[in-house]
Design an enzyme around this catalytic site. Structure first.
Site, short mmCIF file in Angstrom:
data_model
loop_
_atom_site.label_atom_id
_atom_site.label_comp_id
_atom_site.label_asym_id
_atom_site.label_seq_id
_atom_site.Cartn_x
_atom_site.Cartn_y
_atom_site.Cartn_z
N ARG A 16 -1.60 7.19 -6.87
CA ARG A 16 -2.15 6.32 -5.60
C ARG A 16 -2.55 7.81 -4.90
O ARG A 16 -1.55 8.58 -4.58
CB ARG A 16 -1.26 5.63 -4.69
N CYS A 52 -5.22 -8.05 1.44
CA CYS A 52 -4.17 -7.41 0.60
C CYS A 52 -2.88 -6.73 0.74
O CYS A 52 -2.26 -6.66 0.23
CB CYS A 52 -5.13 -6.17 0.07
N ARG A 90 0.19 -9.17 -7.79
CA ARG A 90 0.23 -7.83 -8.36
C ARG A 90 1.17 -7.64 -9.07
O ARG A 90 0.80 -6.79 -10.38
CB ARG A 90 0.73 -6.91 -6.87
N ASP A 149 -9.12 -6.74 5.23
CA ASP A 149 -8.35 -5.78 4.97
C ASP A 149 -8.30 -4.92 6.38
O ASP A 149 -9.09 -5.11 7.15
CB ASP A 149 -8.95 -4.92 3.65
N GLN A 177 -5.40 -4.18 -6.90
CA GLN A 177 -5.57 -5.40 -6.28
C GLN A 177 -6.63 -6.13 -6.53
O GLN A 177 -6.46 -7.50 -6.28
CB GLN A 177 -5.92 -4.67 -4.85
N HIS A 194 -9.54 0.04 -5.43
CA HIS A 194 -8.15 -0.34 -5.61
C HIS A 194 -8.03 -1.50 -6.73
O HIS A 194 -8.21 -2.72 -6.29
CB HIS A 194 -7.63 -0.93 -4.26
N1 CP Z 1 -1.70 -3.81 -0.95
C1 CP Z 1 -1.21 -2.96 -1.42
O1 CP Z 1 -1.62 -2.13 -2.20
O2 CP Z 1 -0.16 -2.64 -0.65
P1 CP Z 1 0.90 -1.27 -0.63
O3 CP Z 1 -0.08 -0.45 0.11
O4 CP Z 1 2.00 -1.66 0.36
O5 CP Z 1 1.16 -0.92 -1.88
N1 NVA Z 2 -7.89 -0.36 2.59
C1 NVA Z 2 -6.46 -0.15 2.62
C2 NVA Z 2 -5.66 -0.88 1.66
C3 NVA Z 2 -4.22 -0.78 1.67
C4 NVA Z 2 -3.68 -1.45 0.39
C5 NVA Z 2 -5.92 1.37 2.61
O1 NVA Z 2 -6.45 2.00 1.57
O2 NVA Z 2 -5.06 1.76 3.48
#
Ligand code: CP
Ligand code: NVA
Length: 306
Positions: free
Chosen positions: A102, A264, A292, A224, A132, A129
């Site tokens: 990440r 999400c 997920r 989101d 997701q 993502h």
């Molecule tokens: N939706 C998602 O990726 O959640 P986290 O940021 O908690 O991993």
């Molecule tokens: N768009 C959000 C998604 C989190 C899972 C972010 O990048 O923070």
């Protein structure tokens, strides 16, 4: 499939295979547990940003499949700061059998894939993502059966999540409508690529800044955060701009009566979505979160099993 960096790289067939495998693995898990097909395998999980769902679903998913996962915190690896991304990739590949990362910059997860000798999975970058969006297709498939022909309206910020939804929905022949405040649209190139794909699959991409016409008659409403991780200092400034894009009962009433509401997570209750909607009967957010794990197990098995 060698890595999972973006849904853009997958064929419609590969997506459907992942959904099928996820469904089989979910059934297997529910009827007593998964076979240990990843026994002795380790997933290295590199995080530059916080996480609840991604970290726990990958870690528990690996355990269910007989393997294990190592959490590597932002402070520990300091990707690209303590040492180059290429060196991190080369070294990790000597210890682990797969890497989930990440990151902020999408180029970093691409570089991990370029220099690693083991498969790399994108657990979110500023650009996309994929885990997701694929999990969300799986949830929709469970709720609605055939995906082709469904209409999903995304309301909110043109961010990483909607980029992956655009790639994913267009590949499986869905109609995806995107409603964002002017100036916060998704990346032009993502929209063009998804539009091209949709022409081939019988899907459709519709950009419409008016959230009300955009959700009208939709099967799915998705939202989101208005400010993603790394944009926290923009939150206050964005609130009044995004306010007309809140997913509330009034907006949901314009969609089909049996429409599902997706997010999400993490949610900012009272901002992009109201308590009434997120806790209401049309919300499928917890199924999304659970799925997920099932979809990512399919990714792990596809990339890391013999
Ligand atoms: N939706 C998602 O990726 O959640 P986290 O940021 O908690 O991993
Ligand atoms: N768009 C959000 C998604 C989190 C899972 C972010 O990048 O923070």
């Amino acid at each position: 499939m060698e890595h999972l960096i973006s849904v853009e790289d997958l064929t419609s067939y590969e997506i459907r295979q992942l959904l099928k495998l996820a469904s089989d693995l979910k059934d297997e898990w529910r009827s007593g547990g998964n076979k240990p097909v990843l026994a002795g395998r380790t997933l290295g999980m590199v995080f530059q940003k916080p996480s609840l769902r991604t970290r726990v679903s990958f870690e528990v998913g690996m355990l269910h499949l007989g393997g294990r996962a190592l959490y590597l915190s932002p402070q520990e690896i300091q990707l690209g700061q303590r040492e180059s991304v290429a060196d991190v990739a080369r070294v990790l590949g000597r210890y682990v059998d797969g890497i989930m990362a990440r990151v902020f910059g999408h180029a970093d997860v691409q570089a991990l894939a370029t220099y690693s000798s083991v498969p790399v999975i994108n657990g979110l970058s500023d650009y996309v993502h994929p885990c997701q969006a694929l999990s969300d297709l799986f949830t929709l498939h469970e709720k609605r059966g055939e995906l082709e022909g469904l209409t999903l309206t995304y309301v909110g910020d043109g961010n990483n999540v909607v980029h992956s939804l655009l790639f994913a929905a267009s590949k499986v022949g869905m109609e995806i409508r995107v409603s964002t405040p002017p100036g916060y649209e998704p990346d032009d190139q993502v929209v063009s690529k998804a539009t091209e794909t949709a022409h081939e699959t019988g899907g459709r991409v519709v950009m419409d800044a008016d959230p009300q016409s955009s959700v009208s008659g939709a099967d799915v409403i998705y939202t989101d955060a208005w400010a993603s991780m790394g944009q926290e200092d923009e939150r206050e400034r964005r609130l009044p701009i995004f306010n007309p894009y809140q997913v509330n009962a009034h907006l949901v009433a314009l969609a089909k009566p049996d429409a599902v509401v997706m997010h999400c997570l993490p949610a900012h209750r009272g901002e992009e979505i109201t308590d009434e909607v997120i806790d209401g009967p049309q919300s499928v957010i917890l199924d999304q979160a659970e799925n997920r794990m099932h979809l990512q197990k399919a990714v792990l098995v596809s990339l890391m099993a013999d």
